[in-house]
Design a protein around this motif. Structure first.
Motif, mmCIF file in Angstrom:
data_model
loop_
_atom_site.group_PDB
_atom_site.id
_atom_site.type_symbol
_atom_site.label_atom_id
_atom_site.label_comp_id
_atom_site.label_asym_id
_atom_site.label_seq_id
_atom_site.Cartn_x
_atom_site.Cartn_y
_atom_site.Cartn_z
ATOM 1 N N ARG A 179 -15.968 -29.002 37.010
ATOM 2 C CA ARG A 179 -16.592 -28.870 38.332
ATOM 3 C C ARG A 179 -15.774 -29.598 39.393
ATOM 4 N NH1 ARG A 179 -21.598 -26.557 39.644
ATOM 5 N NH2 ARG A 179 -21.001 -27.326 41.705
ATOM 6 N N ASN A 180 -15.312 -30.805 39.055
ATOM 7 C CA ASN A 180 -14.513 -31.551 40.028
ATOM 8 C C ASN A 180 -13.252 -30.781 40.409
ATOM 9 O OD1 ASN A 180 -16.272 -33.653 40.236
ATOM 10 N ND2 ASN A 180 -15.143 -35.025 38.866
ATOM 11 N N ALA A 181 -12.627 -30.162 39.417
ATOM 12 C CA ALA A 181 -11.409 -29.400 39.712
ATOM 13 C C ALA A 181 -11.750 -28.241 40.639
ATOM 14 C CB ALA A 181 -10.771 -28.897 38.415
ATOM 15 N N MET A 182 -12.758 -27.471 40.285
ATOM 16 C CA MET A 182 -13.156 -26.334 41.127
ATOM 17 C C MET A 182 -13.526 -26.800 42.540
ATOM 18 S SD MET A 182 -13.715 -23.171 41.658
ATOM 19 C CE MET A 182 -13.583 -22.281 40.104
ATOM 20 N N ASP A 183 -14.249 -27.907 42.628
ATOM 21 C CA ASP A 183 -14.720 -28.380 43.938
ATOM 22 C C ASP A 183 -13.614 -29.041 44.754
ATOM 23 O OD1 ASP A 183 -17.192 -27.438 43.292
ATOM 24 O OD2 ASP A 183 -18.004 -29.381 42.664
ATOM 25 N N SER A 184 -12.493 -29.338 44.139
ATOM 26 C CA SER A 184 -11.405 -29.957 44.897
ATOM 27 C C SER A 184 -10.497 -28.907 45.538
ATOM 28 C CB SER A 184 -10.593 -30.911 44.005
ATOM 29 O OG SER A 184 -9.954 -30.205 42.962
ATOM 30 N N LEU A 185 -10.790 -27.632 45.273
ATOM 31 C CA LEU A 185 -9.951 -26.554 45.811
ATOM 32 C C LEU A 185 -10.296 -26.244 47.271
ATOM 33 C CD1 LEU A 185 -10.043 -23.932 42.913
ATOM 34 C CD2 LEU A 185 -8.044 -25.253 43.660
ATOM 35 N N GLY A 186 -9.309 -25.754 47.973
ATOM 36 C CA GLY A 186 -9.550 -25.187 49.289
ATOM 37 C C GLY A 186 -9.801 -23.700 49.170
ATOM 38 N N LYS A 187 -9.955 -23.055 50.336
ATOM 39 C CA LYS A 187 -10.152 -21.602 50.342
ATOM 40 C C LYS A 187 -8.928 -20.926 49.727
ATOM 41 C CE LYS A 187 -13.404 -21.375 54.081
ATOM 42 N NZ LYS A 187 -13.969 -20.544 55.123
#
Lengths: 355, 355
Positions: B256-264
């Motif tokens: 989740r942290n990896a996914m949530d650290s992404l930009g558009k």
């Protein structure tokens, strides 16, 4: 068995009796049911290619668009059985080099060109040997009709590989096709099937009519317009996204590049004649200035025929529609000669190997 | 021969005398010189992954990051000779299915995970065999040290394949690596070599220190910040988020942290596999993934044909897999090291080199 043999450049191709092939341990013998007559045969027959160390030697059995049934398989062949219907790419890979292992067997390091070199006698013959058959032969599902089978040769798959794998064709893109011989017409049909708008260009009315039937949105008769790139641009809101030189003359190549819009991609499919000897002056400054790409494309990896076959299965494409004439082996010479003056239309296929 | 033998989930493993594998006609037998000890061994020892059909039975020999010298070759093997130094990816392909033929043997239809099934024993042993060796085994350059390249069987190679072939890392991209175990540190090193700006994330200051040595430009110590994704994003322009984020561990939180650290438009790369806690399922923010056009990529091992890219980068000093190796141990120490991986105290890749 009977085979059409290149004995002298530009002289009539003779039908001779040659030994029947026997399979290598990794090879298979295919009884030929259909083999298209392609402009590459004409190039070979003319003795073109010495400028790229690619001149076909005398004594070569020509023919590189075969489909047929397996009649014998070597002891190491596991994926084919006698009776299987197969298509055979002209670009034969060994299946083990870096490129083959990466899915690019069309440019195999140790590849053979069927019907263009002594180690791979061609398919203007009653039977043809397919080396590394497990890797190269493509099994055809029963839903592929004999007419379609006949059209699945080098031209059709070359157009497919170029449009599906080499360029990034996006929905609604404009594609121009320069030269509507068999290869160009295949590109027209495929580009339309992939969702592109297509402008077909030729100097002859009859292939342009065929192109319109096969899905071209617009046609340009290059013999009647003063400026071909401008005529293409007029149909496409200022230029195309992808343009194909499906012939291989300096004029078609340059027209193709000049009709591109900013950031467009040119694909070179046609090989040149002895007027160009493999070299064409290109507008490199303009290509730099406008982010123009130039891509070469050759044949198709044997491992990706399944994509094409799926589109046939769902009636999205109809290679059989390109076939205009069925001929006998003894007609090969005349039909090659007819190509000299661009006197053929669509794809002509040898289907009678006894006559 | 001596081998480390699995006794059942979470039971202590023991070093025993077992039969040497018998290589078949397509296989090679290799004398082990080094074998990395991987979190996957720990997963298997714990009895994880029942949900993907992995159920190790007592008697199994683990070890899937092998390097060694060929001591026997099967009759059909052409590409290897006795004395060659080789490695192989843990995920062994059949060489003949659609994916193997297309350069993607890592996702072979009949993929065999080395060291997790009884018919392909692992390399925590004096000898191991490699099936379909012509397809799966990879010759190592002469100059490499076996210990340095032990990670090429799984962790280092998986990080390479994921970053070089699955996602689109372009120079200057922000790549966030969540979890700095062996595969995470490998990912940091590979992303750095590919020209990315790297943000390393872990709980351990010591692992982050190693990540900095290996090319991380920024680090986030998980225990020292309130919001990990925000801490990652803060390093990027206008806090817009990372271009690529790697979950190199495989627990719900890092995923989740990896996914949530992404930009558009960002790309998430899932390398780590989950624990029994997640049972293979992690909840993801699908609506945000729609509105931000984020992408989620799974990546699994490496196809054998991509190793030469790693070797070329090693030859020019751009990649040094040996820098991830933390310690060398003997066969007797392997059970303790595997069991200890659950404590997350190991920094880098431990390698067994004493058989």
């Amino acid at each position: 068995m009977r085979a059409a043999v290149l004995e002298a450049y530009g002289e009539p191709v003779r039908i001779e009796s040659v030994p029947e092939p026997t399979p290598d341990p990794h090879g298979a013998v295919v009884e030929v049911e259909a083999c298209g007559i392609c402009r590459s045969d004409w190039h070979a027959w003319q003795g073109h290619g010495e400028w790229a160390d690619d001149q076909v030697e005398r004594g070569q059995v020509l023919g590189h668009e075969p489909a047929g049934r397996v009649v014998a398989a070597g002891e190491d062949v596991t994926r084919l059985s006698v009776g299987d219907r197969v298509a055979v790419p002209f670009n034969l890979g060994d299946g083990t080099c870096h490129h083959c292992l990466n899915g690019h067997g069309n440019v195999c390091d140790d590849g053979l060109a069927l019907g263009f070199e002594q180690a791979a006698p061609g398919a203007f013959a009653e039977a043809v040997h397919v080396p590394y058959a497990d890797y190269n032969a493509v099994t055809l599902p029963e839903n592929v009709h004999p007419e379609e089978m006949a059209a699945l040769g080098c031209r059709y798959v070359t157009a497919f590989h170029a449009l599906s794998h080499r360029v990034d064709l996006a929905a609604g893109d404009w594609v121009a096709v320069h030269g509507c011989g068999g290869l160009g017409l295949a590109a027209v049909q495929l580009a339309a099937a992939l969702g592109a708008g297509v402008v077909a260009v030729d100097v002859r009315e009859s292939p342009l009519e065929l192109a319109a039937d096969l899905g071209a949105t617009a046609t340009v008769d290059a013999s009647t317009v003063p400026d071909v790139p401008e005529a293409v641009a007029a149909h496409t809101d200022g230029g195309v996204h992808v343009s194909i030189d499906a012939l291989g003359r300096a004029e078609t190549c340059r027209h193709s590049i000049e009709c591109l819009r900013t950031r467009g991609t040119h694909v070179q499919l046609g090989l040149t004649t002895d007027a160009e000897r493999g070299e064409i002056a290109l507008p490199v400054d303009r290509m730099s200035r406008w982010d123009i790409s130039f891509l070469g494309s050759r044949g198709m990896p044997p491992t990706r025929y399944d994509e094409l076959l799926r589109m046939i299965a769902t009636d999205r494409i109809d290679p059989g529609a390109l076939v205009t004439r069925r001929v006998a082996l003894s007609d090969v010479s005349d039909r090659l000669a007819a190509m000299t003056d661009y006197g053929t239309r669509g794809v002509e296929v040898v289907t009678d190997f006894g006559g | 021969m001596r081998a480390v033998v699995f006794q059942g989930a979470e039971e202590p493993m023991t070093v025993e005398d077992v039969d040497r594998p018998e290589p078949g006609d397509d296989d090679i037998l290799v004398e082990t010189e080094a074998c990395g000890i991987c979190r996957s061994d720990w997963h298997a020892w714990r009895g994880d992954w029942e949900w993907i059909g992995v159920m190790p039975q007592p008697g199994l020999v683990f070890g899937h990051e092998p390097v060694g010298r060929v001591v026997e070759v099967g009759d059909n093997v052409d590409r290897f000779a006795v004395g060659d130094r080789v490695t192989n990816p843990f995920n062994l392909g059949c060489g003949s299915c659609h994916h193997c033929r297309d350069g993607r043997g890592n996702i072979c239809e009949r993929s065999v995970p080395m060291g997790f099934v009884p018919f392909q024993t692992g390399a925590f042993a004096e000898y191991y065999s490699v099936r379909n060796a012509d397809f799966n085994a990879v010759s190592l350059p002469d100059e490499v040290d076996p210990v340095d390249v032990a990670g090429l069987g799984c962790r280092f190679a998986t990080a390479f394949h994921g970053l070089a072939h699955r996602v689109d890392v372009t120079p200057g991209d922000w790549v966030a690596v969540h979890g700095c175990g062996g595969v995470g540190l490998s990912a940091v090193h590979v992303a750095d070599a590919l020209g990315a700006n790297v943000i390393a994330v872990d709980l351990s200051a010591e692992k982050l220190e190693r990540a900095r040595d290996l090319g991380a430009d920024r680090t986030v110590e998980v225990g020292a910040v309130d919001d990990v994704p925000q801490a990652v994003k803060k390093f990027t322009e206008s806090s817009r988020g990372a271009d690529v984020a790697v979950d190199a561990l495989g627990i719900a939180e890092t995923c989740r942290n990896a996914m949530d650290s992404l930009g558009k438009g960002g790309q998430h790369l899932q390398i780590g596999m989950t624990t029994s806690e997640e049972g293979g399922e992690v909840s993801l923010p699908v609506d945000t993934m729609v509105t931000d056009e984020r992408e989620f990529y799974g990546t699994y091992g490496i196809p054998p044909n991509e190793y030469d890219e790693i070797f070329r980068m090693m030859a020019t000093g751009k990649l040094e897999p040996g820098r991830i190796v933390s310690e060398t141990v003997s066969l007797e120490e392997v059970p303790g090291v595997v069991e200890g991986l659950g404590d997350y105290e190991t920094v880098g890749i431990p390698v067994c080199d004493g058989f």
